[in-house]
Structure formats: structure tokens, C-alpha cells
Design an enzyme around this catalytic site. Sequence first.
Site, PDB file in Angstrom:
ATOM      1  N   ASP A   1       0.861  -1.177   0.000  1.00 53.84           N
ATOM      2  CA  ASP A   1       0.000   0.000   0.000  1.00 53.84           C
ATOM      3  C   ASP A   1       0.895   1.224   0.000  1.00 53.84           C
ATOM      4  O   ASP A   1       2.061   1.161   0.405  1.00 53.84           O
ATOM      5  CB  ASP A   1      -0.968  -0.005   1.183  1.00 53.84           C
ATOM      6  CG  ASP A   1      -0.271   0.105   2.528  1.00 53.84           C
ATOM      7  OD1 ASP A   1       0.213   1.206   2.852  1.00 53.84           O
ATOM      8  OD2 ASP A   1      -0.208  -0.900   3.264  1.00 53.84           O
TER       9      ASP A   1
ATOM     10  N   GLU B   1      25.472 -25.980 -10.884  1.00 53.59           N
ATOM     11  CA  GLU B   1      24.408 -25.084 -10.430  1.00 53.59           C
ATOM     12  C   GLU B   1      24.982 -23.760  -9.930  1.00 53.59           C
ATOM     13  O   GLU B   1      24.419 -22.693 -10.178  1.00 53.59           O
ATOM     14  CB  GLU B   1      23.608 -25.762  -9.318  1.00 53.59           C
ATOM     15  CG  GLU B   1      22.754 -26.924  -9.805  1.00 53.59           C
ATOM     16  CD  GLU B   1      22.130 -27.694  -8.657  1.00 53.59           C
ATOM     17  OE1 GLU B   1      20.987 -28.151  -8.820  1.00 53.59           O
ATOM     18  OE2 GLU B   1      22.779 -27.838  -7.597  1.00 53.59           O
TER      19      GLU B   1
END
Length: 363
Positions: free
Chosen positions: A168, A248
Site C-alpha cells: 500500500d 548449479e
Amino acid sequence: MDDGWFGNRKDDDRGLGDWYVNEDKLGESLGHLIHRINELGMKFGIWFEPEGISEDSDLYQSHPNWVLSIPGRDPVRARNQLMLDFSRKDVVDAIFQMMCTVLDQGNIEYIKWDLNRSLEPIFSRDTAEQGRVSHDYVLGLYDFLERIVRRYPDILLEGCSGGGGRFDVGMLYYTPQIWCSDNTDALDRLKIQYGTSFGYPISAVGSHVSAVPNHQTGRSTPMEVRAVTAMAGTFGYELDLGKMSEEETAAVREPICRDKKYALLIQDGLYYRLSDPFANEAVAWEFAAEDGSEALLNVVMQNHHGNMTVNYVRLKGLLPDRFYQEEESGRIYPANALMETGIPMPIEMGAYRAYQRHFTILG
């Protein structure tokens, strides 16, 4: 440094509200730990949930009337915690001082400001005017945050409430970065971030690459899909490097270089939604320089099936009648063709694919 560094915080059920450093758990002072992290060339951040409190905490034992609860009734617990009454100035003052004692111990540059339960019941022990407690609570929180940002103007605050529950404009004033959702599944995030983009800038959207199989959906998506999706936000990783293979680990480095390379374009450029993830198998969005000098196209293929047709993605924000060169392939395209016909996406075997294409204007 995430949850667990303070008080008697041995698990999610206890210790919340006792904001003092557990040096036995750290094995050293917080100041020394921060120094060691800075010596590695890294910044130090810390997790707080200042509005929550556990019933076993020293703070609750000393001030049981500081929580939102109705006298004579069992309190409403969520995640085994209660909510502090931030409509009370004495509560705000006390938690502020506890936090400052921690923050003053070293060069802390980031705070994850979490909230993991709802405000219920909205009942304060400090007033007869219960109808204004909710309003006063928010004013108390804003006062708290105002004091934090004034005392520590260089600290970045990231807001969070069960994920994106505090998106908000009031909170955005104090927390210019907000964790978009606890759901980090890349395909789900395509829809979550698409919706968020209608009201908030990319620079406010906290978005990370997380491990697979995803902890919420069990779905495994390639690193490139997760990385391109996370770049539609603040971009980061939440991975256990100790459990990753060399392959990875190497795959983590390249998207970091790309995000740094295109950071200004992503954060400050014009954002275009090129397709609807609720309706299209090719989910596409674009960051374009305001002067039309460059554009970064991002596409994630969220569906794969037999006999696929070619998906054409049409760009926006380019200068008509000019030519653009695609960085990776070196191909040159008329801007009108890119915007009116579009660029074809490859048809490749295997589920889930992502593509990122950078275009720069010629001449």
C-alpha cells in the site's frame, strides 16, 4: 540474517518480542559478525518482526496488557503469536529502543520488516474509544517507521506481511521495497508480478530465485526461467550454496551479471506488459528506455505441447522507422517490424523456457 538470531528463539513458537542478540547462538557479538561480512565485500541485513510477540517472551511476561486482546477472553493466536498494540505510544517507544540497541551494533544496511499474522481482535487495553484503535495502530506504526528512517537514513527497509500483504502507498513511503509474495514458484510469480505491476513500480517488487523443487508447488523450473522472472523485480537469490553442485553454482553467476548490466533499464525504464499470463502461453514483458534507445524483451513459455505454432511477440516503445540490433545474435530489425509483426519465439523441446533479448538502436 534471518529469523532466529534473538532471545530464546529456538523455533517459530517462541521468543518473538525479545529483540536482544543471542550471542551464544551466533558464537560472537553481532558487531563482530557484521564486520566479518563487510570484510568479505558484502552488505549485512537483518530480519525483524517488531509487531508480533510470543507469550513465552520476557516482554510479554512483563507487559501482558501490551497486546491486542479482549479482557476475559482467550487471545486470538496465529502462528503461535499475538500482536503488540502499536496504538499505544509506550509500546512503540519500547520496541523502538530495543531495535535501536540492535541496529547501533554495526553497519546494518537492510531490514526485512515482517508481519506474519492479521490484526485481530482490534481491542486495546489503553482506551475506551475502541473505534479508533485500528486507525491509531497505523499511525503508531508510521511514527515508528518515521523514527527508524530518520535515525538510519541509509538503511533499506523491505516490507513484508505474509508476502505482499502490505503493498500500500502508506507503507511504500517508508519501505520502498516490498516482498511480493511468499510464493516463489516462477510460473505462479508470472501472474503475481503481472498483477502487482498495475499498481506498483518494478523497483518496489521484491523477487527472488528460489530452490527447486519449489517449496510450495513442488514444481521444478530451469534456472533461466526463475532468473528472468525474478528480474521483473529487485532480483535476488535464496539458495543454499552448500547444497548446490558446481554446475548449479556456475549457473547462478551469469544472471547476476545480466541483472547488473541491465539494472538501470529494468528499474528506471518504461515497463510494458506484452501479453496476459492468464491467457497466453508466451508470457512477455519489456523494459524500454524513455528515449527509445534500447529495450529488453523478456519471455517465458509457460505451456508446452505437441505441434506448437510459433509465438510472435510484438515490442513496444521503439522509435518508428528506425533500426535495432539484437545484442546476442547481431541481427538487425526494423522497429516497425518488431512492433507490428513481432519477433518469433523458438520452438524447443522440454517444458518451460525463458528468453531475454536486448535491442539497441542503430545510428
